[in-house]
Write an enzyme that holds these catalytic residues in place. Structure first.
Site, PDB file in Angstrom:
ATOM      1  N   GLU A   1       4.447  11.240  -5.037  1.00  0.00           N
ATOM      2  CA  GLU A   1       3.964   9.977  -5.847  1.00  0.00           C
ATOM      3  C   GLU A   1       2.742  11.071  -6.040  1.00  0.00           C
ATOM      4  OE1 GLU A   1       3.309   5.036  -5.299  1.00  0.00           O
ATOM      5  OE2 GLU A   1       2.827   6.522  -3.904  1.00  0.00           O
ATOM      6  N   VAL A   2       1.636  10.622  -7.673  1.00  0.00           N
ATOM      7  CA  VAL A   2       1.354  11.047  -8.059  1.00  0.00           C
ATOM      8  C   VAL A   2      -0.164   9.810  -8.008  1.00  0.00           C
ATOM      9  CG1 VAL A   2      -0.208  12.171 -10.066  1.00  0.00           C
ATOM     10  CG2 VAL A   2       1.921  11.969  -9.810  1.00  0.00           C
ATOM     11  N   PHE A   3      -0.371   8.863  -8.641  1.00  0.00           N
ATOM     12  CA  PHE A   3      -0.696   7.880  -8.548  1.00  0.00           C
ATOM     13  C   PHE A   3      -1.791   8.172  -9.388  1.00  0.00           C
ATOM     14  CE2 PHE A   3      -2.705   3.581  -6.798  1.00  0.00           C
ATOM     15  CZ  PHE A   3      -1.345   2.794  -6.473  1.00  0.00           C
TER      16      PHE A   3
ATOM     17  N   GLY B   1       1.046  -1.389   0.228  1.00  0.00           N
ATOM     18  CA  GLY B   1       0.206  -0.587   0.033  1.00  0.00           C
ATOM     19  C   GLY B   1       0.858   1.499   0.132  1.00  0.00           C
ATOM     20  N   SER B   2       0.046   2.350  -0.015  1.00  0.00           N
ATOM     21  CA  SER B   2       0.470   3.638   0.288  1.00  0.00           C
ATOM     22  C   SER B   2       2.087   3.792   1.210  1.00  0.00           C
ATOM     23  CB  SER B   2       0.076   5.212   0.514  1.00  0.00           C
ATOM     24  OG  SER B   2      -0.461   5.370   1.677  1.00  0.00           O
TER      25      SER B   2
ATOM     26  N   CYS C   1       2.566   1.036  -8.573  1.00  0.00           N
ATOM     27  CA  CYS C   1       3.667   1.523  -7.093  1.00  0.00           C
ATOM     28  C   CYS C   1       4.957   1.832  -7.977  1.00  0.00           C
ATOM     29  CB  CYS C   1       4.187   0.660  -5.742  1.00  0.00           C
ATOM     30  SG  CYS C   1       4.002  -1.540  -6.956  1.00  0.00           S
TER      31      CYS C   1
ATOM     32  N   GLU D   1       6.073  -3.720   1.554  1.00  0.00           N
ATOM     33  CA  GLU D   1       5.454  -2.628   0.109  1.00  0.00           C
ATOM     34  C   GLU D   1       4.687  -1.237  -0.231  1.00  0.00           C
ATOM     35  OE1 GLU D   1       6.364  -1.944  -3.732  1.00  0.00           O
ATOM     36  OE2 GLU D   1       4.569  -3.397  -4.001  1.00  0.00           O
ATOM     37  N   LEU D   2       5.568  -0.392  -0.496  1.00  0.00           N
ATOM     38  CA  LEU D   2       5.167   0.892  -0.363  1.00  0.00           C
ATOM     39  C   LEU D   2       4.741   1.637  -1.434  1.00  0.00           C
ATOM     40  CD1 LEU D   2       6.686   1.411   2.870  1.00  0.00           C
ATOM     41  CD2 LEU D   2       4.424   0.366   2.607  1.00  0.00           C
ATOM     42  N   GLY D   3       5.251   2.650  -2.016  1.00  0.00           N
ATOM     43  CA  GLY D   3       4.572   3.769  -2.652  1.00  0.00           C
ATOM     44  C   GLY D   3       6.744   3.549  -3.644  1.00  0.00           C
TER      45      GLY D   3
END
Length: 478
Positions: free
Chosen positions: A373-375, A223-224, A279, A245-247
């Protein structure tokens, strides 16, 4: 007969509120399910903790057979599952097909884990047999996000099950079918014993409760970075082993010798695949000054040529972003970037949840869409003068997930990659790649260095136990 019958989505009743399954492209409700409460989680953890012993004691060949059947079911029911992924997540069909293919591969790879050697015989100073043995951790908690829900759930669920663990899976409520209920249906049909896998859709409070439960020693979170920090903090307090496991804000370096005709398609895919909601998305395009103007113009033209619309009913390149909250974040970052001097070369507009692929030129370290991070489907482009500056810019980010380098000199590309801290590198490719056999994970704000995939799953979902055996009782000078 469909695999996913809404009337039988949740064979184990949950006591939370009824929640709609919403199609982002239309706003239509596709069905309803019940959210889990913290009480449901506690009950599931208790039941799973009891069921795991029998499951772990099954012969490895039996566990492997369940995983193989699950992989086959993802393929056999691909058409039905594809429609759910497309409609629930806003994916184009090709992205849904990718998820289903990877899901099957994850199950097949996990099946092979069940028969891996369990340990090593060690030398010892004493007259004894000394060896290590991998044992299941017990109950694994999995928290999966909305963007690639099937893959980001199955990559932890499948190996954890294969190695003899029970699993509590908390999918994002926005994609609870694709990222949770579908897995439960597949594994039930594959013969997984009851109570070994529990699907518990819920909010952030549910995630915190999962971290805090003493029967869950290992947590796999995707996730974020913001949410991951909260999970990591809670895990530290409870001594839960957390794989985070992140951005990301991954860079694509385009050197002066790059083939500009070939690179534009690659670059566009890196930033616009699944509306940029990945991601590994290429969030920073670093382009040599000699190619910069042409690169911006051609990437903008490519963005303008891409069709955006309802992926279930139209042939399009991009579907909708997941919801209004995500749309608002994307647009705020784009507007803040142009207010600080970035040039809008393409996009920057939307109709409903359909955001146009966007190219921002003339960005720098003060441009929000470049540094954050725009996503979303946004491609900020910045020039560099030489390799040293490219490395400096690529490394100047708290994130460290993926890196792409485009160059005709592959040896030079590998040399540059050594100078940028990142968990994943692709030479002559963009940043969005994933394979079941490859270890996956990031550094810095992109994660704790944990890895999923291939042999890395053994470290993620087992404990190593040291055992010694003597023929006679040891004597000591007491």
């Amino acid at each position: 007969m469909p695999l996913l019958d809404p009337a039988a989505w949740q064979p184990r009743p949950l006591s939370g509120a009824e929640h709609p399954v919403t199609e982002p492209a239309t706003g239509d409700t596709l069905g309803h399910y019940h959210l889990a409460t913290t009480g449901d989680l506690a009950d599931a953890a208790r039941v799973a903790d009891a069921a795991r012993h029998t499951w772990a004691a099954r012969p490895h060949a039996e566990r492997a057979a369940v995983l193989r059947r699950a992989g086959e079911l993802f393929t056999a029911h691909a058409a039905e599952l594809r429609d759910w992924i497309v409609r629930e997540t806003g994916s184009i069909p090709g992205k849904a097909d990718f998820e289903l293919r990877v899901a099957a591969e994850e199950c097949f790879e996990a099946a092979a884990l069940a028969s891996r050697p369990l340990g090593q015989v060690l030398p010892s100073e004493a007259p004894r047999l000394s060896y290590t043995r991998r044992v299941p951790v017990g109950v694994v908690g999995v928290i999966a996000p909305f963007n690639v829900p099937l893959v980001l759930a199955i990559r932890s669920v499948a190996p954890a099950l294969a190695l003899g663990n029970a699993v509590l899976l908390k999918p994002d409520p926005r994609t609870a079918v694709s990222g949770g209920l579908a897995l439960a249906a597949v594994f039930a049909a594959a013969g997984l014993p009851e109570d070994v896998l529990h699907v518990l859709p819920g909010d952030a409070a549910m995630g915190q409760a999962l971290v805090a439960d003493p029967r869950v020693p290992v947590l796999s979170f995707t996730g974020s970075t913001t949410a991951g920090r909260a999970v990591g903090e809670a895990a530290g307090r409870h001594l839960t082993r957390a794989h985070l496991e992140l951005g990301g804000n991954s860079a694509l370096i385009v050197r002066e010798d790059a083939d500009i005709d070939a690179v534009i398609s690659t670059a566009a895919w890196g930033s616009f695949f699944h509306q940029g909601q990945v991601c590994m998305t290429t969030g920073r395009h670093l382009v040599h000054a000699s190619l910069y103007d042409e690169y911006v113009a051609r990437l903008a033209a490519k963005a303008d040529s891409l069709a955006v619309g309802d992926p279930y009913r139209e042939r399009v390149h991009l579907g909708p972003v997941i919801d209004q909250g995500q749309l608002g974040k994307i647009h705020r970052l784009v507007e803040a970037s142009t207010a600080r001097g970035a040039r809008l070369a393409a996009g920057g507009t939307h109709e409903g949840l359909f955001y146009r692929p966007t190219v921002l030129a003339d960005v720098d370290e003060d441009t929000p869409a470049y540094t954050e991070e725009v996503f979303g489907p946004v491609a900020p482009v910045r020039s560099f003068a030489d390799d040293d500056e490219a490395v400096k810019l690529a490394a100047a980010s708290p994130y460290g997930l993926a890196l792409g380098i485009v160059t005709r000199d592959t040896a030079r590309g590998l040399e540059l990659a050594e100078r940028v801290p990142t968990g994943i590198v692709h030479i002559n490719d963009q940043t969005v790649n994933d394979e079941a056999v490859a270890p996956f994970g990031g550094l810095g704000a992109s994660g704790t260095g944990a890895r999923f995939g291939g042999e890395a799953n053994l470290d993620a979902f087992t404990e190593t136990r040291w055992t010694t055996v003597r023929a006679d009782v040891a004597g000591y000078p007491f």
